[in-house]
Design a protein around this motif. Sequence first.
Motif, mmCIF file in Angstrom:
data_model
loop_
_atom_site.group_PDB
_atom_site.id
_atom_site.type_symbol
_atom_site.label_atom_id
_atom_site.label_comp_id
_atom_site.label_asym_id
_atom_site.label_seq_id
_atom_site.Cartn_x
_atom_site.Cartn_y
_atom_site.Cartn_z
ATOM 1 N N ALA A 137 0.831 -1.201 0.000
ATOM 2 C CA ALA A 137 0.000 0.000 0.000
ATOM 3 C C ALA A 137 0.873 1.262 0.000
ATOM 4 O O ALA A 137 0.615 2.210 -0.758
ATOM 5 N N LEU A 138 1.905 1.288 0.843
ATOM 6 C CA LEU A 138 2.782 2.453 0.922
ATOM 7 C C LEU A 138 3.545 2.659 -0.382
ATOM 8 O O LEU A 138 3.712 3.795 -0.846
ATOM 9 N N ALA A 139 4.010 1.564 -0.982
ATOM 10 C CA ALA A 139 4.746 1.669 -2.245
ATOM 11 C C ALA A 139 3.848 2.215 -3.347
ATOM 12 O O ALA A 139 4.281 3.025 -4.182
ATOM 13 N N SER A 140 2.586 1.793 -3.368
ATOM 14 C CA SER A 140 1.648 2.297 -4.381
ATOM 15 C C SER A 140 1.382 3.783 -4.183
ATOM 16 O O SER A 140 1.201 4.528 -5.163
ATOM 17 N N MET A 141 1.364 4.230 -2.932
ATOM 18 C CA MET A 141 1.172 5.658 -2.655
ATOM 19 C C MET A 141 2.366 6.481 -3.132
ATOM 20 O O MET A 141 2.206 7.610 -3.617
ATOM 21 N N ILE A 142 3.556 5.919 -2.994
ATOM 22 C CA ILE A 142 4.761 6.605 -3.497
ATOM 23 C C ILE A 142 4.647 6.793 -5.011
ATOM 24 O O ILE A 142 4.898 7.885 -5.533
ATOM 25 N N VAL A 143 4.243 5.743 -5.707
ATOM 26 C CA VAL A 143 4.072 5.818 -7.161
ATOM 27 C C VAL A 143 3.007 6.851 -7.520
ATOM 28 O O VAL A 143 3.175 7.652 -8.453
ATOM 29 N N ALA A 144 1.906 6.843 -6.770
ATOM 30 C CA ALA A 144 0.805 7.778 -7.047
ATOM 31 C C ALA A 144 1.244 9.227 -6.890
ATOM 32 O O ALA A 144 0.944 10.076 -7.737
ATOM 33 N N VAL A 145 1.967 9.532 -5.810
ATOM 34 C CA VAL A 145 2.424 10.903 -5.552
ATOM 35 C C VAL A 145 3.310 11.407 -6.675
ATOM 36 O O VAL A 145 3.129 12.511 -7.193
ATOM 37 N N PHE A 146 4.283 10.597 -7.086
ATOM 38 C CA PHE A 146 5.229 11.012 -8.129
ATOM 39 C C PHE A 146 4.585 11.047 -9.517
ATOM 40 O O PHE A 146 5.099 11.705 -10.421
ATOM 41 N N SER A 147 3.458 10.344 -9.681
ATOM 42 C CA SER A 147 2.800 10.285 -10.987
ATOM 43 C C SER A 147 1.623 11.248 -11.108
ATOM 44 O O SER A 147 0.919 11.252 -12.125
ATOM 45 N N GLY A 148 1.389 12.021 -10.068
ATOM 46 C CA GLY A 148 0.292 12.988 -10.113
ATOM 47 C C GLY A 148 -1.070 12.362 -9.976
ATOM 48 O O GLY A 148 -2.081 12.947 -10.383
ATOM 49 N N ILE A 149 -1.137 11.185 -9.402
ATOM 50 C CA ILE A 149 -2.405 10.497 -9.176
ATOM 51 C C ILE A 149 -2.900 10.810 -7.778
ATOM 52 O O ILE A 149 -2.128 10.814 -6.818
#
Length: 438
Positions: free
Chosen positions: A30-42
């Motif tokens: 879950a935390l890793a997906s949030m990191i991806v989301a933040v950097f991808s503008g999601i």
Amino acid sequence: MVLSMIGIILGIVFLIYFVMKGWPLMIVGALASMIVAVFSGINVISGYLETYMSGVGGFLIGQIPIFLWGAIFGECYGVTGGAKSLAQWIAKIFKGKNETLSPLVTIIIVFLAGLLLSYGGVSAIVLMFVMAPLTLELCRESRIPQYMAPGMILGCIATSALSMPGSPQIQNVMSTSTVGVSSMAAALPGFIAGAIILVLNVLFLNLAAKKEIGKGNVYDINAEAAFEESSNENLPNPLIALIPMIIVFVLYNAVGLDVNFSLMIGIIAAVILMHKNFGDMKVFIKCMGNACTNAAIVSCGAAAVAGFGAIVAVTPAFNGLTEVLAGFNGNPLIISMIAMMIMTLVGGSGPAGLGVGLPVFMPLAQSMGANMNAFARISAFCATTFDTLPTNAGFIAANEICKTKASKSYKYVGICTVLNTTIGTIILCILCMLMPNL
């Protein structure tokens, strides 16, 4: 796009690091997906609650029945000693007059069993539950340390068994059916490359086992094993223990019955044929309870990785990467190999990489005049390269089932399922260029 790619890389590194440290995958994923989301503008909230959880839910809906019934089937063989009986029987056949089973013979037995059952159509997840107790008992016989067991299991069922011509596993089926060619496409190069991978894995594991045993790192009979109850000496007859496995194999492959119902019938057969070895009803209830717990832990951990892959698939970097790869010039088979390997790496699994990469690169390969039989075979092999990083669902499941630590077992898994499969895929690409009509 640059920030998005940085986010994906950071997410993957984050996942690998904390999985190796033993953190729960449901939290780390879950935390890793949030990191991806933040950097991808999601949007983090919708990204987690909708995209990520949809990926998690979709995986559980499709896979948790197999995890559950496979776990119960495997637990039955551990509790009754059926796996130990089979292992001792096989070991006796192979070691002949020798007092002990050599590491090489142990590894070959595991590989032969895994390859035959995989080609028979038994899914890799089910095979892990079935093969784990047998592999551990064979390791005990030959003194190979427990933490090498996941490498031995995955070294066969997660490599050539998935991608060689004629395999009924998803990597081969998805590649050949999507491209529209026979499942035996590029048969000669495929079998040669697959054999090379298997030989490399057997040789590496044999040398590694001898080195570990030489250093005094042997199977610890006092340590917690995956199936403690298998120490029972009143073992069932090995031929009797073999019958439920044959029933599952025939129902699933010959009759075409759904794998879950095939396993249910196999469980009933195991209970009937080996009921004396359960002891009493309390032992049987405990057996089912342990299996349910193991299935829940393994399936939820694997689903967390699937959720991470769902987030990655909707990022600008993932979409942009496909466009960049499609713009390269050169031999279409080499370009296709590189592209499908990258899709596998970024997608987090072989099927995910194929699902994203095939629709994009199949038309490109066709337009460049590539042999589509070769393209399909190379794609299938690429799907077995960078899918088994420490975050791979199969690796996580193998560790949970074998009760081993990722930090100690991944060395053997990584060399067998990432390094050697990559070598084999490169050799396959060369063979396909040299023998385009085979």
